[in-house]
Scaffold this motif. Sequence first.
Motif, short mmCIF file in Angstrom:
data_model
loop_
_atom_site.label_atom_id
_atom_site.label_comp_id
_atom_site.label_asym_id
_atom_site.label_seq_id
_atom_site.Cartn_x
_atom_site.Cartn_y
_atom_site.Cartn_z
N ALA A 99 0.82 -1.21 0.00
CA ALA A 99 0.00 0.00 0.00
C ALA A 99 0.86 1.26 0.00
O ALA A 99 0.55 2.24 -0.69
CB ALA A 99 -0.93 -0.01 1.22
N LEU A 100 1.94 1.26 0.75
CA LEU A 100 2.81 2.44 0.79
C LEU A 100 3.54 2.63 -0.54
O LEU A 100 3.76 3.77 -0.98
CB LEU A 100 3.81 2.30 1.93
N HIS A 101 3.88 1.52 -1.20
CA HIS A 101 4.50 1.62 -2.53
C HIS A 101 3.54 2.24 -3.53
O HIS A 101 3.91 3.15 -4.30
CB HIS A 101 4.94 0.23 -3.00
N LEU A 102 2.28 1.79 -3.51
CA LEU A 102 1.28 2.33 -4.43
C LEU A 102 0.99 3.80 -4.14
O LEU A 102 0.64 4.57 -5.04
CB LEU A 102 -0.02 1.52 -4.34
N ALA A 103 1.15 4.19 -2.87
CA ALA A 103 0.92 5.59 -2.49
C ALA A 103 2.14 6.46 -2.76
O ALA A 103 2.10 7.66 -2.48
CB ALA A 103 0.55 5.66 -1.02
N ARG A 104 3.21 5.87 -3.28
CA ARG A 104 4.45 6.59 -3.57
C ARG A 104 5.00 7.28 -2.32
O ARG A 104 5.45 8.44 -2.36
CB ARG A 104 4.25 7.60 -4.70
#
Length: 421
Positions: free
Chosen positions: A164-169
Amino acid sequence: MPVTGIDTTAVDALDGEPLDWRFKAIPASAQGMTVAQARDARLPLDDFGTPLLTLDGGALDHNVRLMADWVSATGMELAPHGKTTMAPALWRRQLDAGAWGITLATFPQLRVARAFGVRRLLLAGAPLDPAGLAWLAGELDGDPEFAFVCWADSVRSVELMAEALHLARAQRRVDVCVELGGPNGRTGVRDDGEARAVADAIRAAPSLRLAGIGGYEGALAHDASAESLDAVDAYLRRLANLHGRLAYETDDPVVTAGGSAFFDQVAEVLGGLDARVVLRSGAYLVHDDGFYQDITPFDRGAGAGGEHLRPAMHAWGRVVSAPEPALALLDVGRRDVPFDSGLPRPQLVRGKGAGPVEGARVTALNDQHAFLRDASVEPGDIVRLGLSHPCTAFDKWTLIPVVDDAAAEHPVVTDYIRTYF
């Protein structure tokens, strides 16, 4: 950001909120006043209707000071669990008294805290909601002064957080503690091997940082019996031992434990660790006349000078019916007071003292009524009730009057506490 760790301007702005029908504690006579105007008017409690929940101002001040002094003497830090009150004005009191930060349990609670500029937050759980994690990433990236720590208790939880944090950049890494649990407890890994696997997964995730270890001993014991105290001690020693075997990614690791029932043991077992030991007690501020009164460490000799916490919350209910001998019905019920950790306890009749309710008891609650047995009361009498478990009292009230002295014959309202549940 204020040095207290909360936006004092935002808290002060609550004084301008108009009082009206939205707040069930507020009498019609105060309609249209602001909070500040009502506070300055020092309205007598006799002007307020029932049912009603109040806080005792003197008890709040005493409890804040007592706990702050005790924690300071142990060398630990305090991040009180804000879910107990969800009241930024009370969080401010705790932070002003030296609290390291505020603990919370859910993303909606975190959003309330950030709306009031709380600078350091500890989430006592694993944040797995992708939308919540995207919001968190934005808060961290947008405010370099914002410090945040959360937990994880499985490799899968770590994977979900990282994704989720990766997708949220996300640009800033999120600090994560391995959560240790215990048999028949709540969340938390059950064995040390699993804990080390979770730690390895955190270190391997580019968006996360292994920052400590934590857990909650209160899930393993619910009284102060020797057996319960031994179980808490054994759990805390496991936590301390595991702490010594994890390779953190920070020079200032967090070891966190402690509710409001066994914080003396947390200090004894964890207080000397080479880490920032953070206690999360929350109910101490309000205390109660039930569960926490019966189990508080201050009754086991934790405090210096024999000081004790004082119950700061009370309910007030009016006798609306006396249909049978030895039975009276009060206009206070499950919509108004907690009942999950014990029923309310009759303490006095306003203006008449404790005599009319000596030996009386509340035997049941309906939605809007309490069954009061063996009291010498009549319709119109107002009974003060002691309560158990502040965490399920505050959520029933959006605005809570603070009185100068709940034991006075005619208490005066000196403040109002806004809650956000």
